[in-house]
Design a protein around this motif. Structure first.
Motif, PDB file in Angstrom:
ATOM      1  N   UNK A 117       0.827  -1.203   0.000  1.00 22.74           N
ATOM      2  CA  UNK A 117       0.000   0.000   0.000  1.00 22.74           C
ATOM      3  C   UNK A 117       0.868   1.261   0.000  1.00 22.74           C
ATOM      4  N   UNK A 118       0.292   2.348  -0.491  1.00 21.98           N
ATOM      5  CA  UNK A 118       0.966   3.640  -0.455  1.00 21.98           C
ATOM      6  C   UNK A 118       0.621   4.329   0.860  1.00 21.98           C
ATOM      7  N   UNK A 119       1.631   4.696   1.630  1.00 20.37           N
ATOM      8  CA  UNK A 119       1.430   5.330   2.936  1.00 20.37           C
ATOM      9  C   UNK A 119       1.846   6.793   2.862  1.00 20.37           C
ATOM     10  N   UNK A 120       0.949   7.667   3.270  1.00 15.77           N
ATOM     11  CA  UNK A 120       1.234   9.099   3.338  1.00 15.77           C
ATOM     12  C   UNK A 120       1.177   9.523   4.794  1.00 15.77           C
ATOM     13  N   UNK A 121       2.329   9.928   5.334  1.00 11.89           N
ATOM     14  CA  UNK A 121       2.342  10.322   6.748  1.00 11.89           C
ATOM     15  C   UNK A 121       1.697  11.694   6.897  1.00 11.89           C
ATOM     16  N   UNK A 122       0.772  11.783   7.849  1.00 11.04           N
ATOM     17  CA  UNK A 122       0.053  13.046   8.039  1.00 11.04           C
ATOM     18  C   UNK A 122       0.224  13.613   9.435  1.00 11.04           C
ATOM     19  N   UNK A 123       0.924  12.905  10.298  1.00  5.57           N
ATOM     20  CA  UNK A 123       1.121  13.450  11.639  1.00  5.57           C
ATOM     21  C   UNK A 123       1.811  12.455  12.535  1.00  5.57           C
ATOM     22  N   UNK A 124       2.043  12.894  13.746  1.00  9.14           N
ATOM     23  CA  UNK A 124       2.684  12.043  14.739  1.00  9.14           C
ATOM     24  C   UNK A 124       2.347  12.519  16.131  1.00  9.14           C
ATOM     25  N   UNK A 125       3.130  12.090  17.084  1.00  9.97           N
ATOM     26  CA  UNK A 125       2.977  12.562  18.467  1.00  9.97           C
ATOM     27  C   UNK A 125       1.641  12.178  19.083  1.00  9.97           C
ATOM     28  N   UNK A 126       1.085  11.027  18.694  1.00  4.20           N
ATOM     29  CA  UNK A 126      -0.102  10.514  19.377  1.00  4.20           C
ATOM     30  C   UNK A 126       0.375   9.698  20.564  1.00  4.20           C
ATOM     31  N   UNK A 127       0.159  10.242  21.746  1.00  2.00           N
ATOM     32  CA  UNK A 127       0.646   9.593  22.973  1.00  2.00           C
ATOM     33  C   UNK A 127      -0.327   8.514  23.450  1.00  2.00           C
ATOM     34  N   UNK A 128       0.236   7.477  24.080  1.00  2.00           N
ATOM     35  CA  UNK A 128      -0.572   6.499  24.796  1.00  2.00           C
ATOM     36  C   UNK A 128      -0.418   6.804  26.280  1.00  2.00           C
ATOM     37  N   UNK A 129      -1.494   7.271  26.886  1.00  2.00           N
ATOM     38  CA  UNK A 129      -1.405   7.776  28.256  1.00  2.00           C
ATOM     39  C   UNK A 129      -2.238   6.923  29.210  1.00  2.00           C
ATOM     40  N   UNK A 187      -5.449   5.124  27.125  1.00  2.00           N
ATOM     41  CA  UNK A 187      -6.029   5.508  25.844  1.00  2.00           C
ATOM     42  C   UNK A 187      -5.067   6.442  25.131  1.00  2.00           C
ATOM     43  N   UNK A 188      -5.432   6.852  23.899  1.00  2.00           N
ATOM     44  CA  UNK A 188      -4.647   7.871  23.222  1.00  2.00           C
ATOM     45  C   UNK A 188      -4.904   9.230  23.872  1.00  2.00           C
ATOM     46  N   UNK A 189      -3.911  10.107  23.787  1.00  2.00           N
ATOM     47  CA  UNK A 189      -4.010  11.409  24.445  1.00  2.00           C
ATOM     48  C   UNK A 189      -5.224  12.206  23.969  1.00  2.00           C
ATOM     49  N   UNK A 190      -5.547  12.135  22.671  1.00  2.00           N
ATOM     50  CA  UNK A 190      -6.675  12.939  22.199  1.00  2.00           C
ATOM     51  C   UNK A 190      -8.009  12.383  22.681  1.00  2.00           C
ATOM     52  N   UNK A 191      -8.043  11.092  23.083  1.00  2.00           N
ATOM     53  CA  UNK A 191      -9.268  10.527  23.642  1.00  2.00           C
ATOM     54  C   UNK A 191      -9.654  11.193  24.961  1.00  2.00           C
ATOM     55  N   UNK A 192      -8.654  11.587  25.736  1.00  4.88           N
ATOM     56  CA  UNK A 192      -8.909  12.058  27.105  1.00  4.88           C
ATOM     57  C   UNK A 192      -8.540  13.521  27.299  1.00  4.88           C
ATOM     58  N   UNK A 193      -8.193  14.228  26.215  1.00  9.78           N
ATOM     59  CA  UNK A 193      -7.694  15.605  26.353  1.00  9.78           C
ATOM     60  C   UNK A 193      -8.677  16.501  27.097  1.00  9.78           C
ATOM     61  N   UNK A 194      -9.952  16.436  26.744  1.00 11.52           N
ATOM     62  CA  UNK A 194     -10.938  17.301  27.408  1.00 11.52           C
ATOM     63  C   UNK A 194     -11.063  16.962  28.887  1.00 11.52           C
ATOM     64  N   UNK A 195     -11.053  15.669  29.208  1.00 11.14           N
ATOM     65  CA  UNK A 195     -11.143  15.252  30.613  1.00 11.14           C
ATOM     66  C   UNK A 195      -9.943  15.758  31.411  1.00 11.14           C
ATOM     67  N   UNK A 196      -8.764  15.697  30.811  1.00  9.89           N
ATOM     68  CA  UNK A 196      -7.552  16.135  31.514  1.00  9.89           C
ATOM     69  C   UNK A 196      -7.573  17.645  31.709  1.00  9.89           C
ATOM     70  N   UNK A 197      -7.978  18.374  30.657  1.00 10.32           N
ATOM     71  CA  UNK A 197      -7.995  19.833  30.752  1.00 10.32           C
ATOM     72  C   UNK A 197      -8.955  20.336  31.820  1.00 10.32           C
ATOM     73  N   UNK A 198     -10.098  19.658  31.962  1.00  5.34           N
ATOM     74  CA  UNK A 198     -11.057  20.150  32.969  1.00  5.34           C
ATOM     75  C   UNK A 198     -10.891  19.486  34.330  1.00  5.34           C
ATOM     76  N   UNK A 220      -3.863  17.486  12.987  1.00  5.89           N
ATOM     77  CA  UNK A 220      -3.049  16.614  13.833  1.00  5.89           C
ATOM     78  C   UNK A 220      -1.894  17.373  14.472  1.00  5.89           C
ATOM     79  N   UNK A 221      -1.385  18.388  13.797  1.00  3.95           N
ATOM     80  CA  UNK A 221      -0.360  19.240  14.405  1.00  3.95           C
ATOM     81  C   UNK A 221      -0.933  19.953  15.617  1.00  3.95           C
ATOM     82  N   UNK A 222      -2.165  20.451  15.475  1.00  9.74           N
ATOM     83  CA  UNK A 222      -2.824  21.120  16.600  1.00  9.74           C
ATOM     84  C   UNK A 222      -3.038  20.145  17.756  1.00  9.74           C
ATOM     85  N   UNK A 223      -3.500  18.934  17.431  1.00 13.92           N
ATOM     86  CA  UNK A 223      -3.750  17.926  18.461  1.00 13.92           C
ATOM     87  C   UNK A 223      -2.449  17.543  19.172  1.00 13.92           C
ATOM     88  N   UNK A 224      -1.362  17.403  18.399  1.00 15.29           N
ATOM     89  CA  UNK A 224      -0.069  17.051  18.990  1.00 15.29           C
ATOM     90  C   UNK A 224       0.408  18.148  19.941  1.00 15.29           C
TER      91      UNK A 224
END
Length: 310
Positions: free
Chosen positions: A153-165, A242-253, A299-303
């Motif tokens: 398959x052709x893979x196009x990288x679109x981001x990184x820095x998805x943490x497992x927290x 979970x991944x960091x973006x799964x829980x970001x709102x919970x952590x922020x509040x 994804x840059x914003x999320x990272x």
């Protein structure tokens, strides 16, 4: 019998799960759908579908045949589009798969804009918590988190820095033993999400080692939904991962707190995968060109937000 048309009916019936669903999607009568399937089965000489009044189930032969039909239909569509020189005006259905929350919150708004921009294109979005077989399941592009295995398959990288927290509610942490080291997790109620490990979690190697550390456990609570795992952890039911973006709102509040950040494994990349034979199809190429810069921005914003989480 128009065998190609019958193949389209067969694949659509499988995807919709019923004759009535296939009839609605293809704008035909259920009788016409049933007749086309019957003629196809007569042609191949085996039963492809076990039919009931409410549902369809593939036979063993049908499971193999539907994959072959998908490949044939994809090849024909590619040939038609190339012959028609439709690069300036893409049309047809693009089938895309994505993890549910990333698909809902990041990809879905981009697809809304894509559909407005290209009125001749339709989208079938599959939000699944599993890896799909792109060719066998007729998927044109897949949004995928994680390090990729070698493939054609052709893979196009679109981001990184998805943490497992690893996270838990402050109220839970206040009433249970401290969690300072990985071994401390054995003393706690763990909420396991099926895709992150049912009986073990893997962490970064200890200092001076290259071997990842693994924590084995028997979960107190086992779920197959990201939202359920995050919500139950926020209610003080235990510790989850979970991944960091799964829980970001919970952590922020303040409803969840990240623990053991020093043990987190390296952040994961995000790619769009496309079967090599689909990458040049106008509707798919147009989607990739449209979505990639927008996904990279999101994804840059999320990272950046993930890096700021305590």
């Amino acid at each position: 019998m128009d065998r190609i048309d019958a193949m389209k009916v067969f694949v659509t019936a499988v995807e919709e799960g019923s004759l009535a669903g296939a009839a609605r999607r293809l704008k035909r009568s259920p009788t016409a759908i049933s007749r086309a399937l019957g003629l196809l089965e007569e042609h191949v000489g085996v039963e492809l579908l076990h039919r009931t009044t409410r549902s369809l189930k593939l036979s063993e032969a049908g499971q193999r045949y539907v994959e072959a039909c998908r490949r044939v239909l994809v090849d024909l569509e590619e040939a038609d589009m190339i012959a028609g020189s439709e690069r300036s005006s893409p049309r047809g259905t693009v089938t895309i798969s994505a993890p549910p929350i990333l698909g809902e919150e990041v990809l879905r708004p981009i697809l809304d804009s894509f559909l407005r921009e290209y009125p001749g294109v339709s989208v079938r979005l599959l939000m699944l918590d599993r890896f799909v077989n792109l060719v066998d399941e007729g998927v044109d592009a897949a949004l995928r988190i994680g390090n990729l295995a070698d493939s054609t398959h052709i893979a196009t990288r679109i981001g990184g820095d998805v943490r497992r927290v690893v996270v838990a509610a402050p109220e839970y942490l206040a009433t249970h033993p401290a969690i300072d080291e990985l071994s401390d997790l054995a003393k706690h109620d763990l909420i396991a999400f099926s895709n992150f490990g049912l009986e073990s979690w893997s962490f970064a190697p200890a200092e001076g080692s290259s071997v990842p550390r693994t924590v084995h456990f028997a979960p107190r609570y086992l779920v197959n939904s990201v939202r359920a795992a995050a919500a139950s952890a926020a209610e003080g039911m235990g510790v989850t991962r979970l991944y960091s973006y799964h829980v970001a709102d919970y952590v922020r509040d303040g409803r969840l707190r990240i623990i053991l950040p020093h043990a987190e494994p390296p952040a994961l990349p995000v790619h769009i995968l496309t079967p090599r034979g689909r990458a040049t199809v106008p509707k798919v190429r147009t989607f990739i060109d449209f979505a990639v810069p927008r996904l990279r921005s999101e994804l840059k914003r999320i990272a950046a937000e993930s890096g700021s989480l305590a």
